[in-house]
Motif scaffolding. Structure first.
Motif, PDB file in Angstrom:
ATOM      1  N   PRO A 214       0.758  -1.205  -0.158  1.00 24.06           N
ATOM      2  CA  PRO A 214       0.014  -0.002   0.091  1.00 24.06           C
ATOM      3  C   PRO A 214       0.814   1.323  -0.018  1.00 24.06           C
ATOM      4  CG  PRO A 214      -0.738  -1.620   1.560  1.00 24.06           C
ATOM      5  CD  PRO A 214       0.505  -2.350   1.199  1.00 24.06           C
ATOM      6  N   GLY A 215       0.363   2.326  -1.061  1.00 23.51           N
ATOM      7  CA  GLY A 215       1.395   3.410  -0.959  1.00 23.51           C
ATOM      8  C   GLY A 215       2.650   3.561  -1.892  1.00 23.51           C
ATOM      9  N   LEU A 216       2.747   2.213  -2.477  1.00 26.69           N
ATOM     10  CA  LEU A 216       3.908   2.309  -3.436  1.00 26.69           C
ATOM     11  C   LEU A 216       3.688   3.264  -4.660  1.00 26.69           C
ATOM     12  CD1 LEU A 216       6.643   0.992  -4.405  1.00 26.69           C
ATOM     13  CD2 LEU A 216       5.134  -0.483  -5.658  1.00 26.69           C
ATOM     14  N   LEU A 217       2.629   3.159  -5.248  1.00 27.39           N
ATOM     15  CA  LEU A 217       2.499   4.099  -6.349  1.00 27.39           C
ATOM     16  C   LEU A 217       2.257   5.524  -5.848  1.00 27.39           C
ATOM     17  CD1 LEU A 217       2.015   4.144  -9.640  1.00 27.39           C
ATOM     18  CD2 LEU A 217      -0.579   4.064  -8.897  1.00 27.39           C
ATOM     19  N   SER A 218       1.743   5.838  -4.992  1.00 27.92           N
ATOM     20  CA  SER A 218       1.724   7.279  -4.330  1.00 27.92           C
ATOM     21  C   SER A 218       3.214   7.568  -4.199  1.00 27.92           C
ATOM     22  CB  SER A 218       0.924   7.163  -2.925  1.00 27.92           C
ATOM     23  OG  SER A 218       0.908   8.408  -2.357  1.00 27.92           O
ATOM     24  N   ASP A 219       3.934   6.747  -3.432  1.00 27.17           N
ATOM     25  CA  ASP A 219       5.455   7.369  -3.202  1.00 27.17           C
ATOM     26  C   ASP A 219       6.160   7.691  -4.661  1.00 27.17           C
ATOM     27  OD1 ASP A 219       4.717   6.796  -0.566  1.00 27.17           O
ATOM     28  OD2 ASP A 219       5.959   5.155  -0.298  1.00 27.17           O
ATOM     29  N   VAL A 220       6.019   6.832  -5.564  1.00 27.71           N
ATOM     30  CA  VAL A 220       6.860   6.923  -6.719  1.00 27.71           C
ATOM     31  C   VAL A 220       6.254   8.207  -7.500  1.00 27.71           C
ATOM     32  CG1 VAL A 220       7.090   5.870  -9.378  1.00 27.71           C
ATOM     33  CG2 VAL A 220       7.376   4.581  -7.128  1.00 27.71           C
ATOM     34  N   VAL A 221       4.893   8.439  -7.449  1.00 27.10           N
ATOM     35  CA  VAL A 221       4.264   9.499  -8.345  1.00 27.10           C
ATOM     36  C   VAL A 221       4.681  10.998  -7.462  1.00 27.10           C
ATOM     37  CG1 VAL A 221       1.859  10.576  -8.700  1.00 27.10           C
ATOM     38  CG2 VAL A 221       2.241   8.068  -9.405  1.00 27.10           C
ATOM     39  N   SER A 222       4.738  10.889  -5.985  1.00 26.83           N
ATOM     40  CA  SER A 222       4.735  12.077  -5.358  1.00 26.83           C
ATOM     41  C   SER A 222       6.276  12.536  -5.629  1.00 26.83           C
ATOM     42  CB  SER A 222       5.046  11.669  -3.796  1.00 26.83           C
ATOM     43  OG  SER A 222       3.554  11.588  -3.361  1.00 26.83           O
ATOM     44  N   ILE A 223       7.421  11.625  -5.932  1.00 30.79           N
ATOM     45  CA  ILE A 223       8.650  12.046  -6.273  1.00 30.79           C
ATOM     46  C   ILE A 223       8.630  12.746  -7.801  1.00 30.79           C
ATOM     47  CG2 ILE A 223      10.791  11.198  -7.084  1.00 30.79           C
ATOM     48  CD1 ILE A 223      10.714   9.177  -4.700  1.00 30.79           C
ATOM     49  N   ILE A 224       7.885  12.328  -8.454  1.00 28.42           N
ATOM     50  CA  ILE A 224       7.598  12.700  -9.870  1.00 28.42           C
ATOM     51  C   ILE A 224       7.114  14.162  -9.979  1.00 28.42           C
ATOM     52  CG2 ILE A 224       6.718  12.494 -12.132  1.00 28.42           C
ATOM     53  CD1 ILE A 224       6.917   9.390 -11.543  1.00 28.42           C
ATOM     54  N   ALA A 225       5.940  14.198  -8.997  1.00 24.05           N
ATOM     55  CA  ALA A 225       5.224  15.480  -8.931  1.00 24.05           C
ATOM     56  C   ALA A 225       6.094  16.669  -8.253  1.00 24.05           C
ATOM     57  CB  ALA A 225       3.993  15.266  -7.997  1.00 24.05           C
ATOM     58  N   ASP A 226       6.887  16.161  -7.297  1.00 30.24           N
ATOM     59  CA  ASP A 226       7.730  17.158  -6.474  1.00 30.24           C
ATOM     60  C   ASP A 226       8.724  17.935  -7.522  1.00 30.24           C
ATOM     61  OD1 ASP A 226       6.786  16.662  -4.149  1.00 30.24           O
ATOM     62  OD2 ASP A 226       8.249  15.246  -3.448  1.00 30.24           O
ATOM     63  N   THR A 227       9.037  17.137  -8.690  1.00 29.31           N
ATOM     64  CA  THR A 227       9.978  17.850  -9.621  1.00 29.31           C
ATOM     65  C   THR A 227       9.231  18.513 -10.777  1.00 29.31           C
ATOM     66  OG1 THR A 227      10.154  15.682 -10.926  1.00 29.31           O
ATOM     67  CG2 THR A 227      11.922  16.081  -9.247  1.00 29.31           C
ATOM     68  N   ARG A 228       7.926  18.797 -10.579  1.00 30.81           N
ATOM     69  CA  ARG A 228       7.154  19.347 -11.364  1.00 30.81           C
ATOM     70  C   ARG A 228       7.284  18.482 -12.794  1.00 30.81           C
ATOM     71  NH1 ARG A 228       4.490  23.103  -9.133  1.00 30.81           N
ATOM     72  NH2 ARG A 228       5.625  24.681  -7.644  1.00 30.81           N
ATOM     73  N   THR A 229       7.226  17.181 -12.996  1.00 29.82           N
ATOM     74  CA  THR A 229       7.348  16.346 -14.069  1.00 29.82           C
ATOM     75  C   THR A 229       5.975  15.925 -14.496  1.00 29.82           C
ATOM     76  OG1 THR A 229       9.528  15.646 -13.413  1.00 29.82           O
ATOM     77  CG2 THR A 229       8.686  14.400 -15.003  1.00 29.82           C
ATOM     78  N   ASN A 230       5.611  15.881 -15.646  1.00 33.00           N
ATOM     79  CA  ASN A 230       4.091  15.931 -15.929  1.00 33.00           C
ATOM     80  C   ASN A 230       4.444  14.093 -16.409  1.00 33.00           C
ATOM     81  OD1 ASN A 230       1.482  16.050 -17.013  1.00 33.00           O
ATOM     82  ND2 ASN A 230       2.311  15.703 -18.910  1.00 33.00           N
ATOM     83  N   ILE A 231       3.461  13.620 -15.998  1.00 36.29           N
ATOM     84  CA  ILE A 231       3.304  12.122 -16.373  1.00 36.29           C
ATOM     85  C   ILE A 231       2.274  11.804 -17.583  1.00 36.29           C
ATOM     86  CG2 ILE A 231       2.464   9.762 -15.578  1.00 36.29           C
ATOM     87  CD1 ILE A 231       3.118  10.594 -12.786  1.00 36.29           C
TER      88      ILE A 231
END
Length: 93
Positions: free
Chosen positions: A19-36
């Motif tokens: 639980p929370g794995l995807l959230s942790d990965v996406v948070s890092i990406i969002a922190d760098t203002r990177t679009n998915i």
């Protein structure tokens, strides 16, 4: 403008699912203002998760920074670049 140019790059993250794995990965990406541009996640019967992402990357340093940060997330086993994603992204537009 050329300064704002981004390139679609496909990466694959392999990890032990939790639980929370995807959230942790996406948070890092969002922190760098990177679009998915796209994301898909599957988990096999052994609870190994495969997260396929297409990220809008500015340059090699940006990609290296992101892959390094994602690789440090708890339970992540590997982060690999799976190629340029231009063809797939263009086909969806």
């Amino acid at each position: 403008s050329a300064a704002a140019a981004v390139y679609p790059v496909a990466i694959q993250v392999n990890a032990v699912d939790r639980p929370g794995l995807l959230s942790d990965v996406v948070s890092i990406i969002a922190d760098t203002r990177t679009n998915i541009a796209s994301a898909s996640t599957v988990t096999d019967k052994n609870r190994l998760a495969t997260i396929d992402l297409v990220l809008e990357i500015r340059n090699h340093e940006h990609l290296a920074y992101l892959t390094n940060k994602i690789s440090r997330v708890r339970d992540v086993l590997s982060v690999t670049r799976t190629g340029e994603a231009g063809a797939q992204a263009a086909a969806r537009r």
